[in-house]
Scaffold this motif. Structure first.
Motif, PDB file in Angstrom:
ATOM      1  N   GLU A  25       2.586   5.844   4.509  1.00 24.58           N
ATOM      2  CA  GLU A  25       3.142   5.803   5.866  1.00 24.58           C
ATOM      3  C   GLU A  25       2.881   4.466   6.542  1.00 24.58           C
ATOM      4  N   LEU A  26       1.664   3.940   6.367  1.00 28.81           N
ATOM      5  CA  LEU A  26       1.315   2.660   6.993  1.00 28.81           C
ATOM      6  C   LEU A  26       2.135   1.522   6.399  1.00 28.81           C
ATOM      7  N   PHE A  27       2.284   1.539   5.083  1.00 33.41           N
ATOM      8  CA  PHE A  27       3.085   0.496   4.426  1.00 33.41           C
ATOM      9  C   PHE A  27       4.552   0.567   4.877  1.00 33.41           C
ATOM     10  N   LYS A  28       5.106   1.782   4.925  1.00 35.40           N
ATOM     11  CA  LYS A  28       6.507   1.929   5.304  1.00 35.40           C
ATOM     12  C   LYS A  28       6.733   1.482   6.751  1.00 35.40           C
ATOM     13  N   ASP A  29       5.717   1.690   7.587  1.00 36.53           N
ATOM     14  CA  ASP A  29       5.823   1.318   8.993  1.00 36.53           C
ATOM     15  C   ASP A  29       5.652  -0.177   9.198  1.00 36.53           C
ATOM     16  N   GLN A  30       4.659  -0.760   8.512  1.00 32.92           N
ATOM     17  CA  GLN A  30       4.321  -2.163   8.744  1.00 32.92           C
ATOM     18  C   GLN A  30       4.985  -3.144   7.776  1.00 32.92           C
ATOM     19  N   LEU A  31       5.364  -2.663   6.606  1.00 35.54           N
ATOM     20  CA  LEU A  31       6.020  -3.524   5.608  1.00 35.54           C
ATOM     21  C   LEU A  31       7.203  -2.779   4.997  1.00 35.54           C
ATOM     22  N   PRO A  32       8.228  -2.499   5.789  1.00 39.27           N
ATOM     23  CA  PRO A  32       9.351  -1.672   5.330  1.00 39.27           C
ATOM     24  C   PRO A  32      10.091  -2.200   4.103  1.00 39.27           C
ATOM     25  N   ALA A  33      10.041  -3.510   3.873  1.00 46.41           N
ATOM     26  CA  ALA A  33      10.781  -4.081   2.741  1.00 46.41           C
ATOM     27  C   ALA A  33      10.027  -3.928   1.419  1.00 46.41           C
ATOM     28  N   THR A  34       8.730  -3.649   1.496  1.00 44.44           N
ATOM     29  CA  THR A  34       7.914  -3.517   0.283  1.00 44.44           C
ATOM     30  C   THR A  34       8.110  -2.138  -0.345  1.00 44.44           C
ATOM     31  N   LYS A  35       8.345  -2.133  -1.658  1.00 43.22           N
ATOM     32  CA  LYS A  35       8.531  -0.871  -2.380  1.00 43.22           C
ATOM     33  C   LYS A  35       7.175  -0.359  -2.863  1.00 43.22           C
ATOM     34  N   LEU A  36       6.999   0.952  -2.827  1.00 44.25           N
ATOM     35  CA  LEU A  36       5.728   1.552  -3.213  1.00 44.25           C
ATOM     36  C   LEU A  36       5.873   2.359  -4.496  1.00 44.25           C
ATOM     37  N   LEU A  37       5.043   2.016  -5.465  1.00 41.46           N
ATOM     38  CA  LEU A  37       5.040   2.700  -6.759  1.00 41.46           C
ATOM     39  C   LEU A  37       3.653   3.307  -6.951  1.00 41.46           C
ATOM     40  N   MET A  38       3.600   4.636  -6.991  1.00 37.99           N
ATOM     41  CA  MET A  38       2.313   5.318  -7.104  1.00 37.99           C
ATOM     42  C   MET A  38       1.862   5.382  -8.567  1.00 37.99           C
ATOM     43  N   LEU A  39       0.569   5.164  -8.774  1.00 43.10           N
ATOM     44  CA  LEU A  39      -0.013   5.202 -10.113  1.00 43.10           C
ATOM     45  C   LEU A  39      -1.139   6.223 -10.082  1.00 43.10           C
ATOM     46  N   SER A  40      -1.041   7.255 -10.895  1.00 42.84           N
ATOM     47  CA  SER A  40      -2.036   8.321 -10.823  1.00 42.84           C
ATOM     48  C   SER A  40      -2.260   8.984 -12.170  1.00 42.84           C
ATOM     49  N   MET A  41      -3.415   9.620 -12.306  1.00 39.77           N
ATOM     50  CA  MET A  41      -3.685  10.396 -13.503  1.00 39.77           C
ATOM     51  C   MET A  41      -3.243  11.843 -13.309  1.00 39.77           C
ATOM     52  N   HIS A  42      -2.810  12.174 -12.084  1.00 39.59           N
ATOM     53  CA  HIS A  42      -2.432  13.542 -11.761  1.00 39.59           C
ATOM     54  C   HIS A  42      -0.919  13.742 -11.820  1.00 39.59           C
ATOM     55  N   ASP A  43      -0.480  14.766 -12.544  1.00 44.87           N
ATOM     56  CA  ASP A  43       0.952  15.051 -12.608  1.00 44.87           C
ATOM     57  C   ASP A  43       1.298  16.329 -11.836  1.00 44.87           C
ATOM     58  N   SER A  44       0.506  16.618 -10.791  1.00 42.55           N
ATOM     59  CA  SER A  44       0.754  17.826 -10.001  1.00 42.55           C
ATOM     60  C   SER A  44       1.990  17.651  -9.125  1.00 42.55           C
TER      61      SER A  44
END
Length: 211
Positions: free
Chosen positions: A70-89
């Motif tokens: 949410e903070l990234f989307k609000d403050q840096l809207p042009a930046t794309k977010l790619l989540m990296l996790s060990m959880h596949d829930s």
């Protein structure tokens, strides 16, 4: 010459952070502009370096990756977010995408797949690693977006999304405030959403509430 994709890494595990960084730096078309161990530090660095893609872990101290979206989307809207996790829930995957992440990759995938994910997301697309795609397909095969919720829970969700307080919801549905609290708790648990803002987004995304 094609401009390199600027990538910022955020993970609280030093070995993971340095491992991914060292491998990504072998690709000419990817420029690692920073590597941070917390979401807050990553956000600060991103404001300076303006990365095209932020590759971010979910489970971190201080602030988890999902809240950071949410903070990234609000403050840096042009930046794309790619989540990296060990959880596949499904809970993590659905919540991440609902909050605005462009992709979700499991930590056990190959480096080449991480690079592919970065390329797709940087180009404005989405990317979900194989295990994640299977979970999402299972979600899409549900009988409906709200098949998890009872009719009463859907009614409570709609009123909560409209900004009604527990007292207002109780009066509207002619039930006790305690019952409303129980419904809200069950709704959050079923949908894997912890905030009222998240419930509102869910209602909008699934057509329960006009945007």
């Amino acid at each position: 010459m094609t401009t390199a994709i600027k990538v910022l890494l955020i993970d609280d595990h030093p070995l993971v952070l340095e491992g991914i960084r060292s491998v990504l730096e072998t690709y000419d078309h990817i420029e690692v502009v920073g590597a941070e161990s917390s979401a807050k530090a990553g956000l600060a660095t991103s404001k300076s370096n303006q990365p095209d893609v932020v590759l971010m872990d979910i489970n971190m101290p201080d602030m988890n990756g999902i809240d950071a979206i949410e903070l990234f989307k609000d403050q840096l809207p042009a930046t794309k977010l790619l989540m990296l996790s060990m959880h596949d829930s499904r809970e993590y995957i659905s919540t991440s995408t609902m909050y605005g992440a462009s992709g979700y990759v499991l930590k056990d995938v190959s480096t080449s797949e991480i690079v592919t994910a970065i390329e797709k997301v940087a180009a404005g697309g989405t990317y979900f690693s194989t295990g994640v795609s299977q979970v999402l397909m299972g979600e899409q095969n549900d009988t409906g977006a709200n098949s998890l919720l009872t009719t009463r829970e859907q009614a409570v969700l709609l009123l909560v999304a409209e900004g009604k307080s527990n007292k207002d919801v109780a009066a509207k549905l002619d039930i006790s405030i305690r019952t409303v609290e129980t419904h809200r708790k069950n709704i959050k648990k079923k949908l894997g959403i912890s905030t009222t803002a998240g419930l509102t987004r869910y209602a909008i995304t699934h057509g329960l509430l006009g945007a």
